[in-house]
Write a protein that holds these residues in place. Structure first.
Motif, mmCIF file in Angstrom:
data_model
loop_
_atom_site.group_PDB
_atom_site.id
_atom_site.type_symbol
_atom_site.label_atom_id
_atom_site.label_comp_id
_atom_site.label_asym_id
_atom_site.label_seq_id
_atom_site.Cartn_x
_atom_site.Cartn_y
_atom_site.Cartn_z
ATOM 1 N N TRP A 198 21.114 -8.277 -96.076
ATOM 2 C CA TRP A 198 20.084 -7.379 -96.624
ATOM 3 C C TRP A 198 20.430 -6.954 -98.047
ATOM 4 N N ARG A 199 21.703 -6.633 -98.294
ATOM 5 C CA ARG A 199 22.116 -6.230 -99.636
ATOM 6 C C ARG A 199 22.032 -7.384 -100.618
ATOM 7 N N ALA A 200 22.235 -8.618 -100.126
ATOM 8 C CA ALA A 200 22.176 -9.789 -101.006
ATOM 9 C C ALA A 200 20.753 -10.303 -101.182
ATOM 10 N N GLY A 201 19.793 -9.661 -100.556
ATOM 11 C CA GLY A 201 18.402 -10.084 -100.689
ATOM 12 C C GLY A 201 18.025 -11.254 -99.809
ATOM 13 N N ARG A 202 18.870 -11.581 -98.789
ATOM 14 C CA ARG A 202 18.552 -12.677 -97.874
ATOM 15 C C ARG A 202 17.946 -12.128 -96.589
ATOM 16 N N SER A 203 17.194 -12.955 -95.909
ATOM 17 C CA SER A 203 16.568 -12.531 -94.660
ATOM 18 C C SER A 203 17.608 -12.442 -93.540
ATOM 19 N N PRO A 204 17.664 -11.320 -92.824
ATOM 20 C CA PRO A 204 18.630 -11.192 -91.718
ATOM 21 C C PRO A 204 18.022 -11.542 -90.359
ATOM 22 N N LEU A 205 16.819 -12.143 -90.352
ATOM 23 C CA LEU A 205 16.117 -12.353 -89.086
ATOM 24 C C LEU A 205 16.887 -13.262 -88.135
ATOM 25 N N GLN A 206 17.526 -14.318 -88.672
ATOM 26 C CA GLN A 206 18.282 -15.222 -87.802
ATOM 27 C C GLN A 206 19.445 -14.491 -87.138
ATOM 28 N N LEU A 207 20.109 -13.626 -87.897
ATOM 29 C CA LEU A 207 21.224 -12.849 -87.340
ATOM 30 C C LEU A 207 20.730 -11.865 -86.288
ATOM 31 N N LEU A 208 19.602 -11.225 -86.565
ATOM 32 C CA LEU A 208 19.039 -10.281 -85.597
ATOM 33 C C LEU A 208 18.638 -10.994 -84.315
ATOM 34 N N ARG A 209 18.030 -12.163 -84.472
ATOM 35 C CA ARG A 209 17.629 -12.920 -83.280
ATOM 36 C C ARG A 209 18.859 -13.345 -82.482
ATOM 37 N N ALA A 210 19.920 -13.751 -83.198
ATOM 38 C CA ALA A 210 21.157 -14.146 -82.509
ATOM 39 C C ALA A 210 21.706 -12.984 -81.689
ATOM 40 N N GLY A 211 21.742 -11.791 -82.290
ATOM 41 C CA GLY A 211 22.241 -10.624 -81.569
ATOM 42 C C GLY A 211 21.417 -10.287 -80.346
ATOM 43 N N ILE A 212 20.104 -10.401 -80.478
ATOM 44 C CA ILE A 212 19.217 -10.106 -79.340
ATOM 45 C C ILE A 212 19.440 -11.092 -78.206
ATOM 46 N N VAL A 213 19.566 -12.374 -78.548
ATOM 47 C CA VAL A 213 19.768 -13.401 -77.514
ATOM 48 C C VAL A 213 21.091 -13.187 -76.786
ATOM 49 N N VAL A 214 22.165 -12.955 -77.554
ATOM 50 C CA VAL A 214 23.476 -12.736 -76.933
ATOM 51 C C VAL A 214 23.452 -11.495 -76.041
ATOM 52 N N GLY A 215 22.888 -10.397 -76.559
ATOM 53 C CA GLY A 215 22.843 -9.162 -75.782
ATOM 54 C C GLY A 215 22.032 -9.307 -74.510
ATOM 55 N N ALA A 216 20.874 -9.964 -74.602
ATOM 56 C CA ALA A 216 20.014 -10.121 -73.421
ATOM 57 C C ALA A 216 20.699 -10.973 -72.355
ATOM 58 N N CYS A 217 21.306 -12.091 -72.787
ATOM 59 C CA CYS A 217 21.963 -12.978 -71.821
ATOM 60 C C CYS A 217 23.200 -12.331 -71.203
ATOM 61 N N ALA A 218 23.933 -11.538 -72.007
ATOM 62 C CA ALA A 218 25.146 -10.910 -71.504
ATOM 63 C C ALA A 218 24.853 -9.785 -70.529
ATOM 64 N N LEU A 219 23.764 -9.056 -70.771
ATOM 65 C CA LEU A 219 23.480 -7.861 -69.965
ATOM 66 C C LEU A 219 22.572 -8.129 -68.773
#
Length: 464
Positions: A206-227
């Protein structure tokens, strides 16, 4: 990894044979079926009969949530195929799984550093006696370390291929984290570490002006599968036990079982090493406590010493901590914490963490846990000192590799896990060195950087 093995087939053949030989040595010489092992086995056998529970008086099976179902499921599978109480088969499978961990750690290092470092990592894992000895113990550690290494490796695969947008490695990473949690509740620390690190990368993007959507999606997928499995486990506990429990009770107690929280808090005001855990904490309840095993730091004043010894004498009469005795221990703990808050909140946790990381790791072997008294048989003294030095070499090599070796891709993920896990372990009243073994894939990753060599082309190896 397959290409690396094909190109170095002789090296990996001999290294794999060495890994098997070391683990089979512990299998034949020091196999371990502990009280925890039989506890897990009781759950597994009753589960095969239709009830996830413990055998109580009268042969009745009472449903429980005292342990998560990961390791009992593994035992139940083995018992269903090979017969009840086939612990030797369990241990042989764990030996093979631990050899698999060697390949996982090597692949993690290959992706983060180089193929040359991966070969060094394979040897460091294959010849590590601290990992090998637990493959010959009917406990959850071997499987926990395997799935920790697998989750780390899959997370690095996902990070190296973020731009492709594939969720497959993140899905598999989440499943691996779920396995860690179902084996041991503290496996959730791996999920926190991954989430924390992805959060850092999101802020940087976000600070570098790049889209963080891929990282956010990765976190959501890992969290959903783990929990997701924990939601099923929690629903089972609610329907069967009418109890809200998504993990397992900290002290593996039943709902109506008395937990001596006062006594436990008192032990946290002075326990700093495994020897005290073995001599005092594990004896309560059920076995006598020898006051001579209490170190000087357990008392602040002569009056406090008298009160403590009187409470221990009361306990020794019944071999159980009554609510009255527990309340007295709680008052004693409160007094000690109020007088020395820094000792309780800073120095003792730091000493516990140091003990868990640096002691010789002989808890499954014959040497006396008080190895530093040098009163044991000479052969066991030599073994304790040797293993202590070897463990220290692993830790020193990890630090040296981190500082002097080539940059390690995504090392922040491993460092986050070590920091979170060590901080959590510092809060326990029972420091045991086995609790830091899950960090060894990261320790070996950092140590292997000393053999870094050239990085493979075509992969993003930016250090984070």
């Amino acid at each position: 990894m397959r290409q690396l093995v094909r190109q170095n087939h002789r090296f990996f053949l001999w290294a794999t044979l060495a890994a098997l030989a070391l683990r089979l040595f512990f299998f034949f010489k020091f196999p371990h079926v502990t009280a925890d092992s039989t506890f897990y086995a009781d759950l597994a056998k009753n589960w095969l009969q239709g009830v996830y529970g413990l055998t109580v008086e009268g042969g009745r099976v009472a449903p429980t949530c005292a342990r998560l179902p990961g390791y009992p499921a593994f035992l139940a599978l083995v018992f269903a195929v090979f017969g009840l109480d086939h612990y030797r088969t369990v241990l042989i499978l764990q030996v093979l799984i631990d050899v698999g961990t060697c390949f996982l750690v090597a692949d993690l290092v290959r992706r983060c550093i180089s193929p040359r470092a991966a070969k060094a990592a394979f040897l460091l894992t294959a010849l590590c006696p601290f990992l090998a000895q637990y493959s010959a113990a009917a406990l959850a550690e071997t499987l926990e370390i395997f799935f920790t290494a697998l989750a780390m490796d899959l997370a690095v695969i996902g990070l190296n291929n973020l731009e492709q947008g594939s969720t497959r490695p993140w899905f598999a990473c989440g499943v691996s984290v779920a396995a860690c949690i179902l084996l041991r509740p503290d496996g959730g620390l791996l999920l926190l570490a991954i989430g924390f690190y992805l959060g850092i990368l999101v802020v940087r993007a976000w600070r570098a002006g790049r889209s963080p959507l891929q990282l956010l999606r990765a976190g959501i997928v890992v969290g959903a599968c783990a929990l997701a499995p924990l939601a099923v486990w929690g629903l089972r506990n609610w329907r069967t036990l009418h109890r809200v429990e998504f993990l397992a009770p900290r002290y593996a107690n039943e709902e109506d079982e008395f937990v001596p929280n006062g006594f436990n808090r008192w032990t946290r005001t002075w326990i700093a090493d495994y020897a005290s855990t073995e001599a005092i904490d594990w004896n309560v309840p059920g076995d006598t406590v020898d006051p001579a095993n209490l170190p000087a730091r357990a008392f602040d004043t002569p009056q406090q010493r008298e009160r403590t010894l009187a409470l221990i004498a009361q306990y020794n009469q019944t071999l159980r901590v009554t609510p009255e005795v527990d309340a007295a221990f709680a008052a004693l703990a409160e007094e000690r914490i109020r007088t020395h808050p820094l000792r309780y909140y800073v120095w003792l946790p730091a000493l516990k963490i140091a003990d868990m990381w640096l002691r010789p790791r002989t808890e499954l072997l014959p040497p006396d846990s008080r190895w530093y008294d040098f009163t044991d048989d000479p052969q066991w003294i030599v073994l304790s000192v040797s293993l202590g030095l070897l463990n220290l070499l692993y830790v020193i090599a990890a630090g040296a590799g981190l500082i002097r070796g080539p940059r390690i891709a995504w090392i922040g993920l491993g460092m986050s896990y070590i920091a979170l896990r060590s901080s959590f372990l510092g809060t326990l009243e029972n420091p045991e060195s086995r609790y830091t073994l899950e960090c060894y894939p990261v320790v070996i990753l950092m140590a292997a950087a000393l053999w870094g060599g050239p990085k493979p082309s075509g992969t993003d190896f930016q250090s984070h």
